[in-house]
Design an enzyme around this catalytic site. Structure first.
Site, short mmCIF file in Angstrom:
data_model
loop_
_atom_site.label_atom_id
_atom_site.label_comp_id
_atom_site.label_asym_id
_atom_site.label_seq_id
_atom_site.Cartn_x
_atom_site.Cartn_y
_atom_site.Cartn_z
N GLU A 117 3.30 2.09 -8.68
CA GLU A 117 4.74 2.19 -8.40
C GLU A 117 5.10 3.66 -8.47
O GLU A 117 4.83 4.33 -9.46
CB GLU A 117 5.53 1.35 -9.43
N ASP A 163 3.32 -4.28 -0.39
CA ASP A 163 4.70 -4.77 -0.26
C ASP A 163 5.67 -3.58 -0.26
O ASP A 163 6.46 -3.41 -1.19
CB ASP A 163 4.98 -5.73 -1.43
N1 SAM Z 1 6.11 -6.14 -4.99
C1 SAM Z 1 7.35 -6.24 -5.74
C2 SAM Z 1 7.65 -7.69 -6.00
O1 SAM Z 1 7.32 -8.56 -5.17
O2 SAM Z 1 8.22 -7.99 -7.04
C3 SAM Z 1 8.51 -5.59 -5.01
C4 SAM Z 1 8.25 -4.21 -4.52
S1 SAM Z 1 9.58 -3.46 -3.68
C5 SAM Z 1 9.67 -4.33 -2.19
C6 SAM Z 1 8.85 -1.95 -3.17
C7 SAM Z 1 8.61 -0.95 -4.33
O3 SAM Z 1 7.80 0.12 -3.82
C8 SAM Z 1 9.85 -0.29 -4.88
O4 SAM Z 1 9.91 -0.50 -6.27
C9 SAM Z 1 9.67 1.22 -4.58
O5 SAM Z 1 10.16 2.04 -5.62
C10 SAM Z 1 8.18 1.32 -4.47
N2 SAM Z 1 7.64 2.40 -3.62
C11 SAM Z 1 8.20 3.01 -2.54
N3 SAM Z 1 7.32 3.86 -1.97
C12 SAM Z 1 6.17 3.75 -2.69
C13 SAM Z 1 4.87 4.33 -2.57
N4 SAM Z 1 4.58 5.19 -1.59
N5 SAM Z 1 3.93 3.98 -3.47
C14 SAM Z 1 4.19 3.11 -4.47
N6 SAM Z 1 5.40 2.53 -4.64
C15 SAM Z 1 6.37 2.84 -3.75
#
Ligand code: SAM
Length: 299
Positions: A117, A163
């Site tokens: 994350e 995701d």
């Molecule tokens: N997978 C989680 C769930 O189902 O409960 C939800 C994830 S949410 C859709 C996407 C997350 O990715 C956010 O918390 C955001 O802060 C994080 N994020 C955005 N860009 C990212 C990156 N390049 N690498 C890792 N995390 C990232």
């Protein structure tokens, strides 16, 4: 990075994604040997539905909120709902579990999880949530970059969930393709599940075409459409593709999936799709769209 999943937790897209996640972990647990769960965009792990973000959108009301009072749910949806209950104390159902919580809840003592994350606050909350759990490792770093370093896991079997928030819109699909290609080259037998939004069908088609030629033997697309996929301005539906889909995953999903348009959508407008983009034993990837030969499409 403006995206915060707390605004969307428990919405119809989370229901589909987390239902598929439960089915995938169920299938990994058919074997006694340990597996590794890798979540490239993990979020904070658990969401407060009474928090200010969730209350601003009330998106959970039209997803989890509908299902929590539904009766006669098929076993997979029932299992997902039991997991949401387990994330709460008592009957209040204030919290909705994110993908890391669901995975960790289902994992056995010998399984492990690698959670990535990027956002500092979300990563901090995630670390706090799992500080007591030695099976779970939290990385505050870019999930696409980390994926390349984390595969293949020492267990040699497992699942990757990709995701992303799709802040880059259509361009996110190209980033996913690049990342998947590299990860699949290092770990050809891993199961890779990718979540995507459906606004305009024409945004999704190139991704499906790429998957049809990516070299994997079994690629399943699972979609829930609440409305026709003809407007770039709103979330009309949601999908998951599963590369190296486990044997009979489509059967495991079907009963629960066919109920979702009826419960969460509008009659006559909502539908589900279960489509093999690549099916083992078939020489060519099927054509895409509503008349694809291996596609089931129902209102
Ligand atoms: N997978 C989680 C769930 O189902 O409960 C939800 C994830 S949410 C859709 C996407 C997350 O990715 C956010 O918390 C955001 O802060 C994080 N994020 C955005 N860009 C990212 C990156 N390049 N690498 C890792 N995390 C990232």
């Amino acid at each position: 990075m403006n995206y915060r999943h707390a605004y969307h937790a428990g919405n119809f897209a989370d229901v589909l994604k987390h239902m598929v996640l439960v089915a995938l972990i169920d299938s990994l647990e058919q074997k006694a040997s340990p597996f590794c769960y890798i979540d490239t965009h993990a979020g904070r792990g658990r969401y407060d539905l009474k928090g200010s973000e969730a209350r601003k959108t009330n998106e959970a009301d039209a997803g989890f909120g509908v299902l929590r009072t539904a009766t006669g749910l098929p076993p997979l949806l029932w299992k997902w709902l039991e997991i949401v209950r387990a994330c709460n104390e008592g009957d209040e159902m204030r919290f909705y579990p994110g993908s890391p919580w669901i995975a960790a809840h289902l994992m056995r003592p010998t399984d492990s999880a690698q959670l990535c994350e990027l956002h500092p606050e979300e990563a901090g909350a995630l670390r706090q949530l799992f500080h007591h759990d030695k099976r779970v490792h939290v990385h505050q770093r870019d999930g696409y970059e980390a994926l390349n370093a984390l595969v293949p896991p020492k267990e040699k079997r497992g699942l990757v969930l990709i995701d992303p928030p799709f802040e880059a819109q259509e361009a996110e699909f190209r980033t996913i393709e690049k990342s998947l290609k590299a990860a699949m080259a290092k770990w050809p037998t891993g199961v890779f599940a990718v979540w995507y939004p459906i606004k305009l069908r024409s945004h999704v088609q190139p991704f499906h075409r790429w998957l049809g030629k990516c070299g994997a033997k079994r690629v399943l697309a699972v979609e829930l459409l609440l409305r026709p996929d003809d407007s770039p301005l709103r979330l009309n539906g949601t999908g998951m593709v599963i590369v190296n889909a486990p044997w009979k995953l489509d059967d495991a999903l079907r009963d629960s999936l066919r109920l979702l348009p009826k419960l969460l959508g509008t009659p006559g407008e909502s539908e589900y799709r279960l489509t093999w983009l690549v099916e083992e034993g078939k020489d060519e990837a099927p054509a895409h769209g509503p008349h694809a030969p291996h596609s089931v499409r129902r209102r």
